[in-house]
Design a protein around this motif. Structure first.
Motif: not given
Length: 108
Positions: A28-29, A33-34, A66-70, A76-80
């Motif tokens: 996610x980061x 660009x992090x 941080x992203x896992x908590x979000x 936030x949503x995550x995908x592959x």
């Protein structure tokens, strides 16, 4: 049940594959660009919802705390996102291959 799973040899193997695939970085980061090191490998579709996806590499993504908590707060949503790396010697046709196989929404 979950505790046993997370200590299993099968989980350790597929977890390492996910870490290698994601270069040990929070995906996610990275989209922002992090470059942030992963803290965990997250199941996109939770194993309590679909036990059959527990070892599916396409159901895993590396995240920082941080992203896992979000994600779990629903912020936030995550995908592959599929990534294809094209390699070869100079003049071997990489550019032609990419031009012939890319979709309109692909980032090249």
């Amino acid at each position: 049940m979950y505790d046993d799973f997370y200590h299993s040899k099968e989980w350790q193997v597929v977890r390492q594959v996910a870490v290698a695939r994601d270069y040990g970085l929070c995906q996610n980061c990275l989209r922002k660009d992090k470059a942030v090191s992963l803290d965990m490998v997250h199941h996109i579709r939770e194993i309590k919802e679909d036990w059959n996806k527990r070892l599916d590499i396409n159901n895993l993504v590396c995240l920082c705390n941080n992203c896992h908590s979000l994600v779990h707060k629903g912020m936030i949503a995550v995908d592959r996102t599929k990534v294809t790396v094209v390699t070869g010697a100079c003049g071997s046709g990489k550019t032609t291959y990419v031009e012939e196989h890319k979709d309109k929404d692909d980032m090249v």
